[in-house]
Design a protein around this motif. Structure first.
Motif, PDB file in Angstrom:
ATOM      1  N   SER A  37       0.820  -1.184  -0.071  1.00  5.84           N
ATOM      2  CA  SER A  37       0.066   0.033  -0.042  1.00  5.84           C
ATOM      3  C   SER A  37       0.944   1.266  -0.099  1.00  5.84           C
ATOM      4  CB  SER A  37      -0.723   0.327   1.027  1.00  5.84           C
ATOM      5  OG  SER A  37      -0.268  -0.055   2.506  1.00  5.84           O
ATOM      6  N   TYR A  38       1.890   1.254   0.592  1.00  2.00           N
ATOM      7  CA  TYR A  38       3.007   2.309   0.759  1.00  2.00           C
ATOM      8  C   TYR A  38       3.622   2.500  -0.838  1.00  2.00           C
ATOM      9  CZ  TYR A  38       6.928   5.352   1.850  1.00  2.00           C
ATOM     10  OH  TYR A  38       7.867   6.005   1.740  1.00  2.00           O
ATOM     11  N   VAL A  42       3.395   6.118  -2.936  1.00  2.44           N
ATOM     12  CA  VAL A  42       4.291   6.774  -3.613  1.00  2.44           C
ATOM     13  C   VAL A  42       4.464   6.759  -5.151  1.00  2.44           C
ATOM     14  CG1 VAL A  42       7.309   6.593  -3.932  1.00  2.44           C
ATOM     15  CG2 VAL A  42       6.058   5.942  -1.691  1.00  2.44           C
ATOM     16  N   PHE A  43       3.978   5.906  -5.763  1.00  2.00           N
ATOM     17  CA  PHE A  43       4.029   5.781  -7.206  1.00  2.00           C
ATOM     18  C   PHE A  43       3.087   6.887  -7.643  1.00  2.00           C
ATOM     19  CE2 PHE A  43       5.229   1.223  -8.037  1.00  2.00           C
ATOM     20  CZ  PHE A  43       6.573   1.646  -7.809  1.00  2.00           C
ATOM     21  N   LYS A  44       1.543   7.040  -6.695  1.00  4.15           N
ATOM     22  CA  LYS A  44       0.830   8.033  -7.178  1.00  4.15           C
ATOM     23  C   LYS A  44       1.191   9.452  -6.912  1.00  4.15           C
ATOM     24  CE  LYS A  44      -3.448   7.098  -5.537  1.00  4.15           C
ATOM     25  NZ  LYS A  44      -4.572   6.627  -4.809  1.00  4.15           N
ATOM     26  N   PHE A  49       0.498   8.648 -10.885  1.00  6.38           N
ATOM     27  CA  PHE A  49      -0.223   7.859 -11.390  1.00  6.38           C
ATOM     28  C   PHE A  49      -1.752   7.548 -10.775  1.00  6.38           C
ATOM     29  CE2 PHE A  49       3.642   4.882 -12.100  1.00  6.38           C
ATOM     30  CZ  PHE A  49       4.204   5.400 -12.975  1.00  6.38           C
ATOM     31  N   ASP A  50      -2.723   7.168 -11.698  1.00 11.37           N
ATOM     32  CA  ASP A  50      -4.027   6.653 -10.824  1.00 11.37           C
ATOM     33  C   ASP A  50      -3.956   5.536 -10.054  1.00 11.37           C
ATOM     34  OD1 ASP A  50      -4.237   4.651 -12.560  1.00 11.37           O
ATOM     35  OD2 ASP A  50      -5.131   6.057 -14.302  1.00 11.37           O
ATOM     36  N   GLU A  51      -4.631   5.120  -9.409  1.00 11.96           N
ATOM     37  CA  GLU A  51      -4.827   4.043  -8.504  1.00 11.96           C
ATOM     38  C   GLU A  51      -4.611   2.642  -9.166  1.00 11.96           C
ATOM     39  OE1 GLU A  51      -5.006   2.025  -4.862  1.00 11.96           O
ATOM     40  OE2 GLU A  51      -5.177   4.240  -5.106  1.00 11.96           O
ATOM     41  N   GLN A  52      -5.023   2.435 -10.355  1.00 17.37           N
ATOM     42  CA  GLN A  52      -4.907   1.229 -11.297  1.00 17.37           C
ATOM     43  C   GLN A  52      -3.380   1.125 -11.800  1.00 17.37           C
ATOM     44  OE1 GLN A  52      -7.728   1.112 -14.400  1.00 17.37           O
ATOM     45  NE2 GLN A  52      -7.082  -1.177 -14.949  1.00 17.37           N
ATOM     46  N   LYS A  56      -0.822  -1.726 -10.577  1.00 14.36           N
ATOM     47  CA  LYS A  56      -0.134  -2.452 -11.665  1.00 14.36           C
ATOM     48  C   LYS A  56       1.496  -2.595 -11.677  1.00 14.36           C
ATOM     49  CE  LYS A  56       0.998  -2.133 -16.415  1.00 14.36           C
ATOM     50  NZ  LYS A  56       2.299  -1.517 -16.236  1.00 14.36           N
ATOM     51  N   HIS A  57       2.087  -1.425 -11.345  1.00 14.55           N
ATOM     52  CA  HIS A  57       3.605  -1.244 -11.090  1.00 14.55           C
ATOM     53  C   HIS A  57       4.050  -2.129  -9.862  1.00 14.55           C
ATOM     54  CE1 HIS A  57       4.687   0.906 -14.783  1.00 14.55           C
ATOM     55  NE2 HIS A  57       3.707   1.614 -14.496  1.00 14.55           N
TER      56      HIS A  57
END
Length: 99
Positions: A37-38, A42-44, A49-52, A56-57
Motif C-alpha cells: 500500500s505504501y 509513493v507511485f501516485k 499515477f492513478d490507482e490502477q 499495476k507497477h
C-alpha cells in the motif's frame, strides 16, 4: 585586409542531443521492507499515477522483482530515482536500448 566573422549559429541536431543526453529507464526493485500500500501511495505521489496504474507497477515489483516506472532523458531519470530513494524505495537507472 579585413576579416569578417560569420554570425551564423550552428544548427542543433535534436536526435544527436538526445543520444548524448541518454535515454534511461527508472526501475523500482522489490524490497522486503515496504508495504504494498505504501509503494502504491509513493507511485501516485511521485509519478501522478492513478490507482490502477500504481497498483499495476506495485504488483510487477512484488511478483517480478522489478518494474519500469518511467523512461526518458537521463537527467529527469536521475531526479526520479533520487526522489524514490527519499521515499525509501529501491530504484535504479538503466539505459533504454529501445530509444
Amino acid at each position: 585586409m579585413t576579416t569578417t566573422l560569420s554570425a551564423t549559429q550552428p544548427q542543433h541536431d535534436t536526435h544527436t542531443e538526445l543520444a548524448l543526453a541518454g535515454v534511461c529507464r527508472v526501475v523500482v526493485l522489490n524490497d522486503p521492507v515496504n508495504l504494498m500500500s505504501y509503494v502504491v501511495l509513493v507511485f501516485k505521489k511521485v509519478f501522478g499515477f492513478d490507482e490502477q496504474t500504481a497498483r499495476k507497477h506495485m504488483l510487477e515489483v512484488h511478483e517480478l522483482g522489478r518494474s519500469v516506472v518511467w523512461s526518458g532523458l537521463r537527467e529527469k531519470a536521475e531526479a526520479y530515482a533520487f526522489t524514490l530513494h527519499e521515499w525509501h524505495l529501491t530504484a535504479i537507472i538503466e539505459p533504454d536500448e529501445k530509444n
